[in-house]
Design a protein around this motif. Sequence first.
Motif, short mmCIF file in Angstrom:
data_model
loop_
_atom_site.label_atom_id
_atom_site.label_comp_id
_atom_site.label_asym_id
_atom_site.label_seq_id
_atom_site.Cartn_x
_atom_site.Cartn_y
_atom_site.Cartn_z
N ARG A 379 0.82 -1.22 0.00
CA ARG A 379 0.00 0.00 0.00
C ARG A 379 0.86 1.28 0.00
NH1 ARG A 379 -3.64 -0.30 4.70
NH2 ARG A 379 -4.97 -1.70 3.53
N PRO A 380 1.97 1.31 0.75
CA PRO A 380 2.76 2.55 0.79
C PRO A 380 3.21 3.06 -0.58
CG PRO A 380 3.46 1.06 2.52
CD PRO A 380 2.50 0.31 1.66
N PHE A 381 3.47 2.17 -1.52
CA PHE A 381 3.89 2.69 -2.84
C PHE A 381 2.91 2.37 -3.96
CE2 PHE A 381 5.49 -1.44 -4.21
CZ PHE A 381 5.86 -2.05 -3.02
N LEU A 382 1.90 1.55 -3.69
CA LEU A 382 0.89 1.29 -4.74
C LEU A 382 -0.48 1.85 -4.35
CD1 LEU A 382 1.58 -2.40 -5.91
CD2 LEU A 382 2.20 -0.29 -7.06
N GLY A 383 -0.47 2.65 -3.29
CA GLY A 383 -1.74 3.18 -2.78
C GLY A 383 -2.54 3.95 -3.81
N TRP A 384 -1.83 4.54 -4.78
CA TRP A 384 -2.51 5.32 -5.82
C TRP A 384 -3.49 4.47 -6.64
CZ3 TRP A 384 -1.40 3.29 -10.58
CH2 TRP A 384 -0.25 2.51 -10.67
N MET A 385 -3.31 3.15 -6.58
CA MET A 385 -4.23 2.28 -7.34
C MET A 385 -5.58 2.14 -6.63
SD MET A 385 -1.62 -0.77 -8.43
CE MET A 385 -2.83 -1.89 -9.07
N GLY A 386 -5.61 2.54 -5.38
CA GLY A 386 -6.85 2.38 -4.62
C GLY A 386 -6.93 0.97 -4.04
N GLU A 387 -7.63 0.85 -2.93
CA GLU A 387 -7.73 -0.44 -2.25
C GLU A 387 -8.33 -1.51 -3.17
OE1 GLU A 387 -6.38 -0.22 0.59
OE2 GLU A 387 -6.90 -2.04 1.69
N ASN A 388 -9.38 -1.10 -3.85
CA ASN A 388 -10.08 -2.01 -4.75
C ASN A 388 -9.19 -2.46 -5.90
OD1 ASN A 388 -12.47 -3.24 -4.83
ND2 ASN A 388 -13.65 -1.47 -5.57
N GLY A 389 -8.47 -1.48 -6.45
CA GLY A 389 -7.59 -1.76 -7.59
C GLY A 389 -6.47 -2.70 -7.21
N MET A 390 -5.89 -2.47 -6.01
CA MET A 390 -4.79 -3.33 -5.57
C MET A 390 -5.27 -4.75 -5.32
SD MET A 390 -2.96 -0.72 -2.99
CE MET A 390 -1.80 -1.82 -2.29
N GLN A 391 -6.43 -4.87 -4.67
CA GLN A 391 -6.96 -6.22 -4.39
C GLN A 391 -7.27 -6.95 -5.69
OE1 GLN A 391 -10.22 -5.85 -1.67
NE2 GLN A 391 -8.93 -5.13 -0.01
N LEU A 392 -7.85 -6.21 -6.62
CA LEU A 392 -8.18 -6.83 -7.91
C LEU A 392 -6.90 -7.27 -8.63
CD1 LEU A 392 -10.53 -7.21 -10.11
CD2 LEU A 392 -9.37 -5.31 -11.19
N PHE A 393 -5.87 -6.42 -8.55
CA PHE A 393 -4.60 -6.74 -9.20
C PHE A 393 -4.02 -8.05 -8.65
CE2 PHE A 393 0.11 -6.33 -8.99
CZ PHE A 393 0.38 -6.44 -10.33
N TYR A 394 -3.94 -8.14 -7.32
CA TYR A 394 -3.34 -9.34 -6.72
C TYR A 394 -4.21 -10.58 -6.92
CZ TYR A 394 0.29 -6.47 -4.70
OH TYR A 394 1.37 -5.63 -4.56
N ALA A 395 -5.53 -10.39 -6.85
CA ALA A 395 -6.43 -11.54 -7.07
C ALA A 395 -6.27 -12.06 -8.50
CB ALA A 395 -7.87 -11.12 -6.82
#
Lengths: 577, 97
Positions: A379-395
Amino acid sequence: MNSPAFFVLLALVGYAIAYWGYGKWFDRTVWKPDPKRTTPAHMYTDGVEYFPVSKYVLWGYQYKSIAALGPILGPFVALQYGWAPALAWIILGNFFIGWLQDYGAIMLSVRNQGRSFGPITYEFTGNTGRATLLGFILFYLLIISATFIFLIARFWNIFPGAFAATMGIILTGVIVGQLMYRVRLGVGITTLIAFVLMIASFWIGTLEPFQWKVSLGENGAYNILFWSTLLAVFLYLASILPLPFFIQPINYVSFFPAFAAVIFILLGALITPFTGVTLAQPAFKGFMGTSGPMYPILFVSIACGAISGWHSLVSSSSTAKQLDVETDAHPIGAGAMLSEGLLALASLAAYMVLSQEEIQALGSNNVASWVYGATLLTRPFLGWMGENGMQLFYATVLVIFAITVQALITRFWRLVSAEVFGDSILGQKHVATLVGLLVPLVFANTGTWSNLWLYFGGSNQLLAGLALMLITIHLARVKEPSQFTLVPAVFMIVTTLAAIAWQAYDFYRTVVSGGTKVMAPWDQYKTFALTMDIIFIGVGVVLFVLGLRMALMTLRAYRAARAGTLGTAPTAATGDD
Amino acid sequence: MFGKKKGETEAGQEKKGLMTILKGVLYGMASHGNVTAALRTRMHLEHLFMFITLGDMLGIPVLPPYYSLRILPYAVPNIESWKQRVFRERDFTDAIY
């Protein structure tokens, strides 16, 4: 001390000693690679399967071929005993056993005319040994397929946008295939187009209209059936369509987000002292976990990342045929395996930062913990993707890891079926593919994921033990020290046979007590549930018997090799075996 | 002066070496498997081609001999490698990747 970075660094030091210390010593003492000895890549050059390839290319290839879901999800199952045992197994297992097997498998093949494990098994144990290995691999493939199909379906179900993003990436792969092979566009520009399309796919996945939520039956009881059936259609296409237009380009484009995710998580784990993310899991929870006792369950929970039989198949079937010089085998085999250990560590770090309560709150979706942990770490460096975006990316990355390997496994099943069943209807390409999908589909919908995972881990680790035995037999035959591989081989075989036996017994115990291990909603159909429980017991028994038989045959071959009575060249099968 | 040039060359070589490693690793991860799979597909197609054109050599006259003879000069250079590949021992464990 309260940060995952410390443990990742500790493992880095451990792996460095494994590679430069123990590894180099082992190399000098046992294999004694000779850069002047002609390798099969030079001896049998045909420009197709046998040709010399740079060690950097082969390292990349080997790493990509071995890194999949195993090191990512295995640590989660092992977490039932706390993170400390999982960490110890990832570090020590890889240190004393894991890299030894990958490196040994390459060297074994190189010193045996670049042959893969089938012919080598035949040479050491005869036709019966090869047939047993073939039978074992068939069951192994069914179990892997069931596990991966279940996990992909589960992730599509938990993260509503992941299906759209996955389909976007698959479509990107198909377009890339057409651009490369039909339009003949350059690789650079095609890759650029693929990047744009993949970013668009992830973005689309975050949009509300593409977040497809399915709810079939009471509380979505039949959701997994729905998603797994959709997946089976994709896998069917992957198995029968030509490689260059489907699987190949999909694998190519999938590599980029998957690799980026690994780098992100590793980076996220290493900078935790600065980001303030701390350990939230207890180091040790007890010797008895939800799946059974720590010994032997822990050792099959984390398969790849500590040791994996799949690696030996990859090493001998392709890498060994393209080795330029023997001295390259160590950086490729050992280097790639130790690097995979880092992936397992990064994944473990992603679980370590989630608290017990957070994981428990996920309920039956707790298998998605990695996604939430990875999001927290990065989150500290990918936070700009948004919580939803990051979860979707990793999933989606998890799905990609699984789907690309599963597509190859389904295809491999078809080829193995053709070998086993020959001209019969079961060897036919469409029938073999359907069987190779239907059986895992039934398993995936009825077996809970931890049960499937333990069978998968057990068969995978057992294959590793058998691979180590083959390596040991070769070393004994050429009168080199064989105890360094014999001890790990015996340990792995005994442990994994015990784990498979425990798992089968666990099913048996449940059936005898009138319960069922079959997953809802199928558990309400009593006769069907009982039948599936009995089938799962049967799978365990078959895996155990085949594994034990194979182990005894390799042990006999080892004794013959020690006595100097094992042939030095392939011998014809006798009439009675 | 020469020393400086030498230094520059070494730095350049080092940079080039690092780039070679990175490119190699990236290529190995992203494309090597695809390239070998494409080569294998081509190999199977070539086997088919050789079988069709030179089938009568094996006692299976697929193509009328007239056409076989016309193509023969183009096929001859490949006969050795074709035989080597066809006769090579193959196993189901070779088909994984």
